[in-house]
Design an enzyme around this catalytic site. Structure first.
Site, PDB file in Angstrom:
ATOM      1  N   GLU A  41     -13.588 -14.983  31.193  1.00  0.00           N
ATOM      2  CA  GLU A  41     -13.871 -15.074  32.857  1.00  0.00           C
ATOM      3  C   GLU A  41     -13.669 -16.030  33.214  1.00  0.00           C
ATOM      4  O   GLU A  41     -13.147 -16.190  34.558  1.00  0.00           O
ATOM      5  CB  GLU A  41     -15.478 -14.368  32.815  1.00  0.00           C
ATOM      6  CG  GLU A  41     -15.412 -12.959  32.150  1.00  0.00           C
ATOM      7  CD  GLU A  41     -15.368 -12.846  30.851  1.00  0.00           C
ATOM      8  OE1 GLU A  41     -15.363 -11.440  30.352  1.00  0.00           O
ATOM      9  OE2 GLU A  41     -15.853 -13.737  30.207  1.00  0.00           O
ATOM     10  N   ARG A  48       0.749  -1.227  -0.127  1.00  0.00           N
ATOM     11  CA  ARG A  48      -0.017   0.049  -0.040  1.00  0.00           C
ATOM     12  C   ARG A  48       0.909   1.300  -0.148  1.00  0.00           C
ATOM     13  O   ARG A  48       1.595   1.325   0.735  1.00  0.00           O
ATOM     14  CB  ARG A  48      -1.024   0.287   1.257  1.00  0.00           C
ATOM     15  CG  ARG A  48      -1.748   1.189   1.447  1.00  0.00           C
ATOM     16  CD  ARG A  48      -2.602   1.252   0.243  1.00  0.00           C
ATOM     17  NE  ARG A  48      -3.552   2.526   0.552  1.00  0.00           N
ATOM     18  CZ  ARG A  48      -4.393   3.387  -0.302  1.00  0.00           C
ATOM     19  NH1 ARG A  48      -4.174   2.840  -1.597  1.00  0.00           N
ATOM     20  NH2 ARG A  48      -5.223   4.070  -0.033  1.00  0.00           N
ATOM     21  N   GLN A  51       6.678   4.812  10.799  1.00  0.00           N
ATOM     22  CA  GLN A  51       6.864   4.323  12.395  1.00  0.00           C
ATOM     23  C   GLN A  51       5.428   3.718  12.620  1.00  0.00           C
ATOM     24  O   GLN A  51       5.814   2.794  13.566  1.00  0.00           O
ATOM     25  CB  GLN A  51       7.625   5.280  13.063  1.00  0.00           C
ATOM     26  CG  GLN A  51       7.989   4.790  14.407  1.00  0.00           C
ATOM     27  CD  GLN A  51       8.641   5.807  15.214  1.00  0.00           C
ATOM     28  OE1 GLN A  51       7.798   6.974  15.678  1.00  0.00           O
ATOM     29  NE2 GLN A  51      10.028   5.832  15.460  1.00  0.00           N
ATOM     30  N   GLY A  88      -7.116  -0.257   6.782  1.00  0.00           N
ATOM     31  CA  GLY A  88      -8.204   0.510   6.684  1.00  0.00           C
ATOM     32  C   GLY A  88      -9.287   0.131   5.966  1.00  0.00           C
ATOM     33  O   GLY A  88      -9.955  -0.759   6.233  1.00  0.00           O
ATOM     34  N   GLU A 133     -15.847 -23.367  24.711  1.00  0.00           N
ATOM     35  CA  GLU A 133     -14.807 -24.082  25.846  1.00  0.00           C
ATOM     36  C   GLU A 133     -14.432 -23.299  26.855  1.00  0.00           C
ATOM     37  O   GLU A 133     -13.377 -23.550  27.479  1.00  0.00           O
ATOM     38  CB  GLU A 133     -13.730 -24.375  25.004  1.00  0.00           C
ATOM     39  CG  GLU A 133     -13.910 -25.095  23.615  1.00  0.00           C
ATOM     40  CD  GLU A 133     -14.451 -26.302  23.590  1.00  0.00           C
ATOM     41  OE1 GLU A 133     -15.003 -26.602  24.788  1.00  0.00           O
ATOM     42  OE2 GLU A 133     -14.462 -27.172  22.738  1.00  0.00           O
TER      43      GLU A 133
END
Length: 338
Positions: free
Chosen positions: A324, A224, A235, A296, A320
């Site tokens: 939590e 891109r 960066q 994007g 499965e």
């Protein structure tokens, strides 16, 4: 998979990984991301996996399997690599129903929701109460033929990411007494033992999805162009890729450590499996989210690989045992040692 995890693998595991990756690259990667005729595709995939011998790793040698006993590492290798190419795989789900003895048979009554492969499986493993007064100690496990009279597929449930899920009803479904797996009252032990094994493989599936997201993000960032250069040179994008790769490696290490602990009979295997599932599924959600961000608007297009991955990962944090639940398992293990 990234670099081979040598501390946890022997040569058989490495050879299996090489074979599975080659098969996935040749048969699943690069195909259309959209799922059509889901049930036909699921049946076709299971048949093809059987033809190349991968399904043999899901059963012990006594029943035609590849090894003396089922190894978590084998299953994790298979689920990670297959998830890179397709979200269709197998998982176990069951809810309580009743099994009343009638002479030398049992009569099943009740309804089970969110059942994987409902309507396409040839057999179902059913956990039912044979002695309700004993509560947990009265649950037994059965294997039921899909054509058994009284077993009815009530509903095909549409979920966020296409998967063969449905509702089964047992309306005076009679099965032979030898359909019981193990002994009466051992159902929950069988179920929990299966969960301890499968939880780390769910983590492996999450790793596979996250690996594909990272690969796609790296590829897209290099191609891109923005402001006269590839976005990979910015960066901000590099930081995202670095975080994604680091979390992915940490997740993979936790998954295969848990699988190794299970195969070795380590006393901490249950806790390690919960840690692996918790971290890998949550990390994969973050990795895929960042991968889509790098793409994007392209990543939002229905049918694109990133859109598919974004939908596929969400369920892994639930089935499965939710994230939590994994935290409860981990905390209880810690407190029991204190």
């Amino acid at each position: 998979m990234g670099e081979p995890l040598l501390p946890f693998f022997d040569q058989d595991h490495l050879a299996l990984h090489e074979r599975v990756r080659a098969w996935v690259e040749a048969n699943l990667i690069g195909g259309p991301a959209g799922e059509k005729k889901l049930e036909d595709e699921a049946r076709r995939l299971v048949k093809r996996l059987g033809e190349v011998g991968f399904n043999r790793h899901a059963v012990p040698r006594a029943y035609g399997g590849a090894r003396e006993k089922v190894e978590a590492r084998d299953l994790c290798i298979l689920r990670e690599e297959l998830a890179r190419g397709s979200a269709l795989g197998a998982d176990v789900a069951s809810l309580k129903t009743l099994a009343a003895r009638r002479g030398k048979s049992f009569c099943l009554t009740g309804t089970k929701r969110f059942i994987s492969n409902a309507g396409i499986a040839d057999h179902y493993v059913v956990f039912a109460s044979t002695e309700p007064e004993k509560k947990a100690k009265g649950v037994s496990a059965f294997i039921v033929d899909a054509n058994a009279p009284g077993l009815i597929v009530k509903e095909k449930t549409e979920v966020l990411s296409p998967h063969p899920i449905g509702v089964l009803a047992f309306e005076n479904c009679e099965i032979a007494e030898d359909a019981m797996i193990g002994k009466a009252g051992e159902g929950l032990n069988i179920a929990f033992g299966t969960l301890d094994l499968l939880r780390c493989t769910v983590g492996a599936a999450a790793v596979g999805l996250a690996q594909r997201a990272l690969e796609e993000a790296v590829r897209y960032a290099g191609a891109r162009q923005q402001f006269g250069q590839a976005i990979a040179r910015f960066q901000g994008i590099q930081f995202k890729l670095a975080d994604m790769a680091t979390e992915l490696e940490a997740a993979r290490l936790l998954v295969y450590q848990a699988a190794w602990a299970h195969d070795c009979g380590n006393e901490d295997a249950k806790q390690k499996s919960s840690m692996a599932k918790l971290y890998a599924t949550e990390a994969a959600q973050r990795i895929i989210d960042q991968g889509l961000q790098i793409h994007g608007g392209v990543g939002l297009i229905a049918g694109s690989i990133m859109e598919r991955l974004y939908r596929d990962i969400r369920a892994l944090r639930i089935y499965e045992g939710t994230s939590e639940i994994q935290k409860l398992v981990i905390a209880r293990g810690l407190l029991q040692k204190s």
